[in-house]
Design an enzyme around this catalytic site. Structure first.
Site, PDB file in Angstrom:
ATOM      1  N   LYS A 220       0.835  -1.211   0.000  1.00  0.00           N
ATOM      2  CA  LYS A 220       0.000   0.000   0.000  1.00  0.00           C
ATOM      3  C   LYS A 220       0.859   1.246   0.000  1.00  0.00           C
ATOM      4  O   LYS A 220       0.634   2.191  -0.764  1.00  0.00           O
ATOM      5  CB  LYS A 220      -0.917   0.013   1.227  1.00  0.00           C
ATOM      6  CG  LYS A 220      -1.859   1.213   1.254  1.00  0.00           C
ATOM      7  CD  LYS A 220      -2.282   1.597   2.651  1.00  0.00           C
ATOM      8  CE  LYS A 220      -1.185   2.348   3.367  1.00  0.00           C
ATOM      9  NZ  LYS A 220      -1.624   2.930   4.662  1.00  0.00           N
ATOM     10  N   CYS A 290     -18.653   5.027   6.713  1.00  0.00           N
ATOM     11  CA  CYS A 290     -18.607   3.563   6.784  1.00  0.00           C
ATOM     12  C   CYS A 290     -17.544   3.150   7.804  1.00  0.00           C
ATOM     13  O   CYS A 290     -16.515   2.565   7.466  1.00  0.00           O
ATOM     14  CB  CYS A 290     -18.316   2.974   5.401  1.00  0.00           C
ATOM     15  SG  CYS A 290     -18.701   1.222   5.279  1.00  0.00           S
ATOM     16  N   CYS A 297     -24.996   3.816   8.604  1.00  0.00           N
ATOM     17  CA  CYS A 297     -25.784   3.391   7.441  1.00  0.00           C
ATOM     18  C   CYS A 297     -27.010   4.282   7.233  1.00  0.00           C
ATOM     19  O   CYS A 297     -27.440   4.507   6.101  1.00  0.00           O
ATOM     20  CB  CYS A 297     -26.195   1.934   7.587  1.00  0.00           C
ATOM     21  SG  CYS A 297     -24.790   0.797   7.720  1.00  0.00           S
ATOM     22  N   CYS A 300     -26.091   7.053   5.082  1.00  0.00           N
ATOM     23  CA  CYS A 300     -25.323   6.677   3.890  1.00  0.00           C
ATOM     24  C   CYS A 300     -26.223   6.614   2.661  1.00  0.00           C
ATOM     25  O   CYS A 300     -27.270   5.965   2.677  1.00  0.00           O
ATOM     26  CB  CYS A 300     -24.654   5.319   4.120  1.00  0.00           C
ATOM     27  SG  CYS A 300     -23.696   4.736   2.704  1.00  0.00           S
ATOM     28  N   CYS A 306     -26.561  -1.292  -0.502  1.00  0.00           N
ATOM     29  CA  CYS A 306     -25.448  -1.948   0.183  1.00  0.00           C
ATOM     30  C   CYS A 306     -25.880  -3.300   0.772  1.00  0.00           C
ATOM     31  O   CYS A 306     -26.746  -3.353   1.632  1.00  0.00           O
ATOM     32  CB  CYS A 306     -24.925  -1.043   1.285  1.00  0.00           C
ATOM     33  SG  CYS A 306     -23.580  -1.809   2.217  1.00  0.00           S
TER      34      CYS A 306
END
Ligand code: SF4
Length: 312
Positions: A220, A290, A297, A300, A306
Site C-alpha cells: 500500500k 462507513c 448506514c 449513507c 449496500c
C-alpha cells in the site's frame, strides 16, 4: 500540521502509460519535463522519469500514468483501451457516485492530514519524495492526526536522509512516538534511510519492486509513494478502510481476507482510470461514514444498495 495541499492523491497529475499490468513490479519511465510543477502533480510525473530499473517504455501522454504488465494480446496495441472485465459488481457505478457525493466536502482527516500530504513544500524534490515515503511508513496502524504530528516534529529537525541517519535511535523514537509500532518503525526508518543513501543517492526508488524491497515498506505504501512522489499509478492502494468497504459493498467476487487479496480482486475489474482515486475516496468515506464499528448506514446514500447495510 502537514502542509496544506491543493489536491489529494486522487488528483495526481499523471499519464496513462502501458507498462506492467500485474501486481508485480513496475518501473519508472521516460516522459516530458516541460512542467516544473509541485511534487504532487506535474512535478511528480516529470521527476518520475528517473528510474533505477533498466526497463523503460513510453506512451503518449494522457491523464493517467498507470503502470501494469500488458498481456500478450495487449502488447503493442492500445492497451489503455481494454475490454470490459468478465465480472463486475452490481450497482458499483451508482455506489461510487454516491460515495463521491458523500465525499464532496473533502473534509475527512485524510483530506488534510493524510500521510501523502505531510511533506515540506519548500524542500527540494528529492527531499520531498523522501518525506512522502517516511510519512507513509509512519502511517501504518496510525491515525492521520498522529502521523501528521510525528511528521511535524521530524520536519522541525530538518527531515532528510542525512538528518535521520545522524539521529540516535532514542531521539528518533521520541520524535515519532506515539505512532503505531514506533520501535519497529525506528529500526525500519534507519535501515531504509541507509539504503536510500547508499543505493539511490538519497532519493527514493522509482519502481514498485524497489520500494517494496525497502524495510518497513508494504504494497500500500509503495503504490501511494509511486503515485504521490513519482506521479505513476502502479496499482490500487488498499488499506484497512478500503479493504473493509470493498467487502461490505461486495466489490469482489468473493469475500477477501487481506488488503493484498482485495487489491488483486479490485484490479481485475475496476477501470484503471479510477485506480488513483479509490484510495483517498474510500479512506475518507471509512473515516466519516462507513466506520469500522457501527457504520452510519442511516446517513449513507448507499444504504438501499449496500448488501451489508442490514447486517451491521
Ligand atoms: S450502507 Fe452502511 S455498510 Fe453500506 S456502505 Fe453505507 S455505511 Fe457502509
Amino acid at each position: 500540521m502537514c502542509s496544506p495541499q491543493e489536491s489529494s492523491m486522487n488528483a495526481v497529475g499523471v499519464r496513462m502509460v502501458t507498462r506492467s499490468r500485474s501486481r508485480g513490479p513496475a518501473t519508472g519511465q521516460q516522459g516530458s519535463r516541460e512542467k516544473p510543477a509541485p511534487l504532487r502533480r506535474e512535478e511528480a510525473a516529470a521527476e518520475g522519469r528517473k528510474s533505477y530499473s533498466p526497463v523503460k517504455r513510453q506512451r503518449k501522454a494522457q491523464r493517467l500514468n498507470v503502470a501494469y504488465e500488458a498481456s500478450e494480446g495487449e502488447k503493442g496495441e492500445g492497451a489503455e483501451h481494454l475490454q470490459s472485465p468478465a465480472w463486475e459488481p452490481q450497482d458499483w457505478r451508482q455506489q461510487l457516485e454516491n460515495i463521491r457525493a458523500m465525499r464532496s466536502g473533502k473534509d475527512a482527516p485524510v483530506d488534510q492530514l493524510g500521510a501523502e500530504h505531510c511533506y515540506d513544500l519548500s524542500a527540494p524534490p528529492k527531499v520531498r519524495r523522501y518525506q512522502v515515503l517516511l510519512s507513509l511508513m509512519l502511517s501504518s496502524q496510525t491515525k492521520d492526526q498522529v502521523t501528521a504530528g510525528a511528521m511535524q516534529r521530524l520536519r522541525a529537525q530538518g527531515l532528510t536522509v542525512d538528518s535521520i541517519l545522524q539521529m540516535d535511535d532514542s531521539t528518533l523514537g521520541t520524535l515519532i512516538y506515539p505512532v503505531g509500532f514506533w520501535r519497529n518503525k525506528v529500526k525500519y526508518i534507519k535501515q531504509t534511510s541507509a539504503i536510500l543513501q547508499q543505493r539511490y543517492d538519497g532519493d527514493i526508488p522509482a519502481s514498485l519492486a524497489e520500494l517494496v524491497a525497502l524495510p518497513g515498506v508494504g504494497p500500500k505504501m509503495a503504490h501511494l509513494a509511486m503515485a504521490v512522489a513519482w506521479g505513476t499509478v502502479s496499482g490500487i492502494a488498499v488499506d484497512t478502510h478500503v479493504h473493509r468497504i470493498v467487502n461490505r459493498l461486495r466489490w469482489t467476487k468473493k469475500a477477501t481476507k487481506s488488503p493484498e487479496e482485495t487489491r488483486r480482486a479490485l484490479e481485475e475489474w475496476l477501470p484503471r482510470e479510477l485506480w488513483s482515486e479509490i484510495n483517498g475516496l474510500l479512506v475518507g468515506f471509512g473515516q466519516q461514514t462507513c466506520l469500522p464499528l457501527r457504520p452510519r448506514c442511516q446517513a449513507c446514500l448507499n444504504q438501499a444498495l449496500c448488501p451489508a447495510a442490514h447486517g451491521l
